[in-house]
Design a protein around this motif. Structure first.
Motif, short mmCIF file in Angstrom:
data_model
loop_
_atom_site.label_atom_id
_atom_site.label_comp_id
_atom_site.label_asym_id
_atom_site.label_seq_id
_atom_site.Cartn_x
_atom_site.Cartn_y
_atom_site.Cartn_z
N UNK A 249 10.67 24.43 41.63
CA UNK A 249 10.18 23.82 40.39
C UNK A 249 8.68 23.60 40.43
N UNK A 250 8.17 23.23 41.60
CA UNK A 250 6.73 22.98 41.70
C UNK A 250 5.94 24.26 41.45
N UNK A 251 6.40 25.38 42.03
CA UNK A 251 5.72 26.65 41.82
C UNK A 251 5.75 27.06 40.35
N UNK A 252 6.89 26.84 39.69
CA UNK A 252 6.99 27.17 38.27
C UNK A 252 6.09 26.28 37.43
N UNK A 253 5.95 25.03 37.84
CA UNK A 253 5.14 24.07 37.10
C UNK A 253 3.65 24.39 37.26
N UNK A 254 3.18 24.60 38.49
CA UNK A 254 1.75 24.79 38.73
C UNK A 254 1.30 26.25 38.60
N UNK A 255 2.24 27.19 38.63
CA UNK A 255 1.95 28.60 38.34
C UNK A 255 0.79 29.16 39.16
N UNK B 239 5.94 17.66 30.18
CA UNK B 239 4.83 18.30 30.90
C UNK B 239 5.22 19.53 31.70
N UNK B 240 6.35 19.51 32.46
CA UNK B 240 6.68 20.71 33.25
C UNK B 240 6.84 21.96 32.40
N UNK B 241 7.51 21.84 31.24
CA UNK B 241 7.70 23.01 30.38
C UNK B 241 6.37 23.51 29.83
N UNK B 242 5.42 22.59 29.68
CA UNK B 242 4.09 22.97 29.19
C UNK B 242 3.22 23.56 30.30
N UNK C 75 1.28 15.72 33.91
CA UNK C 75 1.35 14.69 32.88
C UNK C 75 -0.06 14.17 32.58
N UNK C 76 -0.90 14.12 33.58
CA UNK C 76 -2.25 13.58 33.42
C UNK C 76 -3.03 14.30 32.32
N UNK C 77 -2.83 15.61 32.17
CA UNK C 77 -3.53 16.35 31.12
C UNK C 77 -2.68 16.52 29.86
N UNK C 78 -1.36 16.56 30.01
CA UNK C 78 -0.47 16.75 28.86
C UNK C 78 -0.30 15.46 28.05
N UNK C 79 -0.15 14.34 28.75
CA UNK C 79 0.05 13.06 28.08
C UNK C 79 -0.75 11.98 28.82
N UNK C 80 -2.08 12.07 28.77
CA UNK C 80 -2.92 11.15 29.56
C UNK C 80 -2.76 9.69 29.15
N UNK C 81 -2.25 9.46 27.95
CA UNK C 81 -2.05 8.09 27.50
C UNK C 81 -0.75 7.47 28.01
N UNK C 82 0.08 8.26 28.68
CA UNK C 82 1.40 7.79 29.10
C UNK C 82 1.30 6.84 30.29
N UNK C 83 2.29 5.97 30.40
CA UNK C 83 2.33 5.06 31.54
C UNK C 83 2.56 5.82 32.84
#
Length: 317
Positions: free
Chosen positions: A102-108, A283-286, A290-298
């Motif tokens: 999953x990590x490899x798919x996420x970070x590509x 975030x993973x699908x994107x 999360x820091x860049x996809x939804x930086x406002x998130x908790x």
């Protein structure tokens, strides 16, 4: 050998995405002890930091471990990496989970055209060095050693010295470079306590343990603790538990019980709630942290706070 970013033949550092600072981090209150006598209505998420705790200094290697699936190991590895990269650290993330990679798919990982891709399995079987299996991601400051289903071969073929293979590869990499190439190495372990996970713990300075609130993770903590103690005794005396993260946290009686249980079991370890966020789950699908996809998130804020507790910020590269 994979050409590092910014060097001739490698990807230009400017072409990678810089991870942003958090504009308005929603930081949790830090306490030295849980307010166990507080009524439920007044109870809220807090970061437990024992008075004896001191953040580590780079270079540092962390293994993210829990034998239960769904605990948030990969999210923890990606978000800690993103937080440290945003602070200016050079981060290498090693995918040590053969099940879904999953990590490899996420970070590509960005493989050079015309080259045969390498992976962590290649390192275990001495087909290449760790540097040759390390690839840039799209994100500035984060490189990755990818994995795939073939990493499972390590478990049943058991190459000679497998328990110390990751530690040896890291040591060889630092020796070849003249010093540590990265400020932080993060190893995302499999949801098991098999050979590859033992190798990750044998290479680590600290274990980071995510526990999912509402799951059955706490029931397996005894097995994980036993494995850590065995690795300390047989392979890696410097290993210690560096942090426990309570993932998918929301206010409940179970969350409170779990918090108190973990604090009792690990009295010298910071315990950090990571609050539940629906937005962060996208975030993973994107293909983004999360820091860049939804930086406002908790979630982004909680992992940034955890990163600061694990590693001192001053002296970043």
């Amino acid at each position: 050998m994979t050409t590092p970013p910014g060097e001739p033949g490698g990807p230009a550092e400017g072409s990678r995405i810089a991870l942003p600072p958090l504009e308005t981090p929603d930081r949790l209150e830090v306490v030295a002890a849980w307010p166990v006598d507080a009524p439920y209505q007044a109870w809220r998420p807090q970061v437990l930091v024992p008075g004896t705790h001191t953040p580590g200094r780079p270079p540092r290697t962390f293994a993210v471990v829990n034998q239960k699936g769904g605990a948030g190991k990969t999210t923890t590895a990606v978000e800690l990496a993103a937080a440290w990269a945003a602070d200016g650290y050079r981060v290498r993330v090693i995918d040590a989970d053969p099940q879904e990679a999953a990590l490899s798919a996420w970070l590509r990982p960005q493989h050079p055209e015309g080259e045969e891709p390498r992976s962590l399995r290649s390192v275990f079987f001495e087909e290449c060095t760790l540097a040759e299996a390390t690839y840039p991601t799209r994100f500035e400051g984060i490189d990755v050693v990818p994995s795939g289903l073939d990493l499972a071969r390590v478990e049943y073929e058991r190459p000679v010295g497998a328990e110390k293979a990751v530690a040896a590869a890291l040591a060889e990499d630092a020796e070849d470079a003249g010093s540590a190439r990265y400020d932080v190495t993060l190893i995302d372990s499999a949801p098991s306590l098999g050979l590859v996970t033992v190798a990750a713990l044998a290479a680590a300075d600290e274990a980071v343990v995510p526990l999912r609130v509402g799951g059955l993770d706490v029931m397996g903590m005894a097995s994980l603790h036993k494995t850590i103690r065995s690795v300390q005794r047989m392979l890696n005396p410097k290993l210690r538990v560096g942090m426990v993260l309570l993932t998918a946290w929301d206010k409940s009686g179970l969350a409170r019980q779990l918090s108190e249980r973990v604090a009792e079991d690990y009295p010298e370890v910071p315990v950090v709630p990571v609050r539940r966020s629906v937005r962060a789950s996208e975030a993973p699908a994107a293909g983004e942290p999360v820091r860049s996809w939804a930086p406002e998130s908790t979630v982004a804020s909680d992992y940034a706070q955890a990163a600061g507790l694990l590693l001192a910020r001053e002296g970043a590269a």
